[in-house]
Design an enzyme around this catalytic site. Structure first.
Site, PDB file in Angstrom:
ATOM      1  N   SER A 151      -3.683  -6.501  38.155  1.00 56.89           N
ATOM      2  CA  SER A 151      -3.710  -6.135  36.418  1.00 56.89           C
ATOM      3  C   SER A 151      -4.981  -6.507  36.006  1.00 56.89           C
ATOM      4  CB  SER A 151      -2.439  -7.083  35.867  1.00 56.89           C
ATOM      5  OG  SER A 151      -2.798  -6.798  34.329  1.00 56.89           O
ATOM      6  N   TYR A 164       3.145 -13.934  33.762  1.00 58.38           N
ATOM      7  CA  TYR A 164       2.303 -12.734  34.318  1.00 58.38           C
ATOM      8  C   TYR A 164       0.951 -13.000  34.293  1.00 58.38           C
ATOM      9  CZ  TYR A 164       1.309  -7.587  34.515  1.00 58.38           C
ATOM     10  OH  TYR A 164       0.997  -6.252  34.919  1.00 58.38           O
TER      11      TYR A 164
HETATM   12  C1  BGC Z   1       0.670  -4.580  31.758  1.00 56.97           C
HETATM   13  C2  BGC Z   1       0.678  -3.346  30.625  1.00 56.97           C
HETATM   14  C3  BGC Z   1      -0.250  -3.408  29.545  1.00 56.97           C
HETATM   15  C4  BGC Z   1      -1.761  -3.769  30.186  1.00 56.97           C
HETATM   16  C5  BGC Z   1      -2.809  -3.876  29.370  1.00 56.97           C
HETATM   17  C6  BGC Z   1      -0.785  -4.459  32.382  1.00 56.97           C
HETATM   18  O1  BGC Z   1      -0.909  -5.291  33.463  1.00 56.97           O
HETATM   19  O2  BGC Z   1       1.792  -4.466  32.767  1.00 56.97           O
HETATM   20  O3  BGC Z   1       2.076  -3.773  30.132  1.00 56.97           O
HETATM   21  O4  BGC Z   1      -0.305  -2.645  28.958  1.00 56.97           O
HETATM   22  O5  BGC Z   1      -1.641  -4.597  31.486  1.00 56.97           O
HETATM   23  O6  BGC Z   1      -2.598  -5.180  28.690  1.00 56.97           O
END
Ligand code: BGC
Length: 267
Positions: A151, A164
């Site tokens: 991410s 996360y």
């Molecule tokens: C998340 C999303 C988010 C994006 C930007 C991703 O890793 O799962 O929910 O929109 O990051 O913040």
């Protein structure tokens, strides 16, 4: 010649979103795709159907599919999943660690359970799967490939998503550490780091007002499509990326470019 002709790939969390798009893309590139899912059996069946339809339409040579229910946060289920694929196909060439979840809460009110659950799925899951994959890669000749779905938040801190952010930061280090450890053993390990993508993890995709607000923060002024991420997984899995290991490719419409500096305010 398609780029992944005859390759056996296992994709975790492939019943929806980026995992689904990646399963379809890999099928189109000629791979045999093992579709892992947790709860969404019907969704996984649909992905299988779509995959076979597009595979056959393209007359790709792969087109074998497997549906495998398993929770990547449970090592014994991960072990069972690898055994199932290996019994069916004899070998795995590519692992895509895609399954992921996120939970939102001010950090000081997030329960330990919620924190641990996200770490279990987003960090321990890729760890368990990678260990199975690496042991298998080392047991046979030929190369092995692992690609993690990370991410932008492996780099950008995300308040209220502490578990996360921490999991993705850990995944970045895991990508690099394992890539270095196994670079001399014909194993390549990389990550794809999506920004805001139109998938079920982002329910705002169905609300035009919130979607417009999200998109106003993105330099390219739009959210990404799952296919735009899947294409990068396919590239990293292919011979085109044969000299790339330990890297993260951001697929984020410019989110990691410090968007607040688009206009000068500091000098
Ligand atoms: C998340 C999303 C988010 C994006 C930007 C991703 O890793 O799962 O929910 O929109 O990051 O913040």
């Amino acid at each position: 010649m398609r780029r992944l002709e005859g390759k056996n790939v296992l994709i975790t969390g492939a019943s929806s979103g980026i995992g689904e798009a990646t399963a379809i893309k890999f099928g189109e590139e000629g791979a045999n795709v093992a579709i892992n899912y947790l709860h969404g059996e019907e969704d996984a069946q649909q992905v299988k159907k779509r995959l076979l339809t597009s595979c056959n339409a393209l007359e790709a040579s792969g087109c074998k599919t497997l549906l495998i229910q398993a929770d990547v946060s449970r090592p014994e289920e991960v072990e069972g999943m690898f055994m199932e694929v290996l019994e069916a196909w004899g070998s795995i060439d590519i692992l895509i660690n895609n399954a992921g979840i996120q939970k939102e809460s001010p950090s000081h009110t997030m329960s330990h359970d919620d924190f641990e659950k996200v770490i279990a799925v987003d960090l321990m899951g890729p760890y368990y799967c990678s260990m199975e994959a690496i042991r298998h890669f080392l047991s046979r000749d030929g190369e092995g490939i692992i690609i993690n779905n990370s991410s932008v938040h492996e780099l950008i801190p995300k308040p209220q998503f502490i578990s996360y952010s921490v999991a993705k930061g850990g995944l970045e280090n895991m990508t690099k550490t394992l890539a270095l450890e196994y670079a001399g053993r014909n194993i390549r390990i990389n990550s794809v780091a999506p920004g805001a993508i139109l998938t079920p993890i982002n329910p705002w995709k169905n609300d035009p007002d919130i979607k417009a607000k999200v998109e106003s923060h993105i330099p390219m002024k739009r959210a990404g499509r799952p296919e735009e991420v899947a294409a990068v997984f396919a590239f990293l899995a292919s011979k085109d990326a044969s000299y790339i290991t330990g890297q993260t490719i951001f697929v984020d419409g410019g989110l990691t470019l410090y968007p607040s500096f688009a206009e000068n305010w500091s000098s």
